[in-house]
Motif scaffolding. Structure first.
Motif, short mmCIF file in Angstrom:
data_model
loop_
_atom_site.label_atom_id
_atom_site.label_comp_id
_atom_site.label_asym_id
_atom_site.label_seq_id
_atom_site.Cartn_x
_atom_site.Cartn_y
_atom_site.Cartn_z
N ILE A 153 38.92 35.26 31.25
CA ILE A 153 37.78 35.96 31.89
C ILE A 153 37.01 36.76 30.87
O ILE A 153 35.76 36.81 30.87
N LYS A 157 32.65 32.73 27.86
CA LYS A 157 31.31 33.02 28.36
C LYS A 157 30.75 31.90 29.23
O LYS A 157 29.78 32.10 29.96
N LYS A 158 31.40 30.71 29.16
CA LYS A 158 30.91 29.58 29.92
C LYS A 158 31.63 29.42 31.26
O LYS A 158 31.45 28.42 31.95
N ASP A 160 32.32 29.32 34.92
CA ASP A 160 31.48 29.34 36.12
C ASP A 160 32.18 30.12 37.24
O ASP A 160 33.29 30.62 37.07
N SER A 161 31.53 30.19 38.38
CA SER A 161 32.06 31.01 39.48
C SER A 161 33.37 30.46 40.02
O SER A 161 34.28 31.22 40.38
N GLN A 162 33.47 29.14 40.06
CA GLN A 162 34.71 28.54 40.55
C GLN A 162 35.86 28.84 39.58
O GLN A 162 36.96 29.20 40.01
N TYR A 164 35.98 31.31 37.49
CA TYR A 164 36.24 32.75 37.55
C TYR A 164 37.15 33.08 38.74
O TYR A 164 38.09 33.88 38.61
N ALA A 165 36.90 32.45 39.88
CA ALA A 165 37.72 32.69 41.07
C ALA A 165 39.16 32.25 40.85
O ALA A 165 40.12 32.91 41.28
#
Length: 418
Positions: A153, A157-158, A160-162, A164-165
């Protein structure tokens, strides 16, 4: 001459009247087998660790085997029925009735499976240390995974939201497991530091009459322990005029037995189990005092018991004990004799009688690598135990004046007017 003739006639009459009947194997089985019972002992061991009364915790396990406590589990329950059945062990043995009250003789190792308190303690210490080591290993692995999730995390930097979740879910799960392993490890460290150690055997002892039909443990009859004498490998139990309890034995130099109620708030003592209960009158009661030593005579011996417990005993006509024959092979000592009677596991506690139907011994052990020779505890040692007042009191039936008494066993009954 006349007086001599009379004397010879009298001696001849005494000899004839004193001669006892000899029975065949079939006759002995028919006469005595109703007094033989199958014994089922379902049990587990409970360990209590404490620190001078300020804190205590419990573990339960099924048995000590190869230095390991099998099926060990931490528990907060003090109730026999609430302990998982997978933790309990079940063994079978044989017993025989010696009073109308339902007093039954068997082996000590049938009601109190042999174990060693010191070896249990050593095995428990090893278990706790292994659990602590396991938690430390899991904590290290889980912290490494947490670090990976957090770095991903922070540095990716790349992401995505999925992604990250997914990382956040991994972080939350890792932190949860860290808390769980930490708490479990700390509890085991605390348990390791506790100075007081006790072990109890918790058991349900039940019997079934020879010839009865059984499909489950619910068909068996509850018993409580009257006397446990490991030095002679003899135990005395008694049919209870009550249920919803279990037996507890504190493992020590001398076994200390008590009863515990199944239901919270219940209360039970041996006094409660002391009643006017009597066994059915068709059950044979073994006599401990009718045998005599005979010199220069070959004595046949017969053992009536449940070899391999219910496995061989189950028939369409109910459970049936087996009778096997042999001879005295060795008058070993004042405690035991050896005989050539074949036996299998489950025959422990079986009565051994001679051809006159007299009780000679209580079967208790075999010889390694053979089923043909076994040992029995002499009936004289059983008499010593039965003569103890605590046992005699239990054998007494409290009989009201209007209730029918089995007069065949009147010597074992004390009539009390209510």
């Amino acid at each position: 001459m006349k007086h001599l003739l009379y004397g010879l006639i009298i001696l001849s009459m005494i000899a004839c009247t004193s001669k006892k009947n000899s029975y065949t194997q079939e006759q002995l089985y028919e006469q005595t087998s109703s007094g033989v019972v199958l014994i089922q002992n379902t049990y587990y061991y409970k360990i209590t660790l404490s620190n001078n009364g300020f804190y205590s915790t419990n573990y339960v396990f099924s048995k000590l085997q190869d230095g390991e406590l099998k099926n060990i589990s931490h528990t907060i329950s003090n109730n026999f029925n609430e302990v998982n059945d997978t933790i309990k062990s079940t063994t079978f043995g044989t017993g025989f009735i010696i009073s109308p009250r339902g007093t039954i003789v068997t082996n000590s190792h049938v009601i109190n499976p042999t174990t060693n308190k010191n070896l249990i303690y050593q095995a428990l210490i090893r278990y706790l240390k292994e659990q602590i080591d396991y938690c430390n290993q899991q904590l290290e692995e889980t912290r490494n995974r947490l670090e990976i999730f957090e770095r991903e995390i922070r540095d990716n930097k790349k992401l995505d939201s999925q992604g990250y979740a997914m990382m956040m879910e991994g972080i939350q799960s890792s932190r949860k497991w860290i808390d769980t392993f930490t708490q479990y490890r700390n509890n085991r460290i605390r348990d390791l530091s506790l100075s007081n150690f006790d072990v109890e055997l918790c058991s349900e002892i039940k019997i079934a009459y020879n010839g009865s039909h059984i499909t489950s443990s619910n068909d068996l009859i509850d018993c409580f322990v009257v006397k446990d004498v490991p030095n002679y490998d003899l135990g005395i139990i008694q049919i209870a005029d009550a249920n919803e309890f279990w037996n507890v034995c504190k493992l020590d130099d001398t076994p200390k037995w008590s009863c515990e109620p199944t239901h919270l708030g219940g209360y039970i003592t041996y006094r409660n189990l002391y009643s006017d209960f009597m066994i059915p009158q068709d059950k044979y009661i073994f006599n401990l005092y009718n045998n005599e030593t005979r010199n220069n005579e070959e004595i046949k011996l017969y053992m009536i018991g449940f070899n391999q417990g219910p496995t061989l005993a189950l028939t369409n006509d109910g459970i049936k004990a087996q009778i096997t024959q042999g001879y005295i092979s060795q008058n070993t000592d004042s405690i035991k004799i050896m005989y050539s009677i074949p036996a299998l596991q489950g025959s422990s506690g079986s009565p051994v009688v001679n051809q006159y139907g007299e009780l000679v011994a209580i079967n208790f052990a075999g010889i390694n690598n053979t089923q043909g020779f076994n040992y029995g505890i002499r009936v004289e040692r059983l008499r010593e135990i039965v003569n103890d007042k605590s046992v005699k009191d239990r054998m007494t039936v409290r009989q009201s004046k209007n209730k029918h008494t089995n007069h065949d066993s009147i010597n074992s009954i004390e009539s009390i007017n209510n």
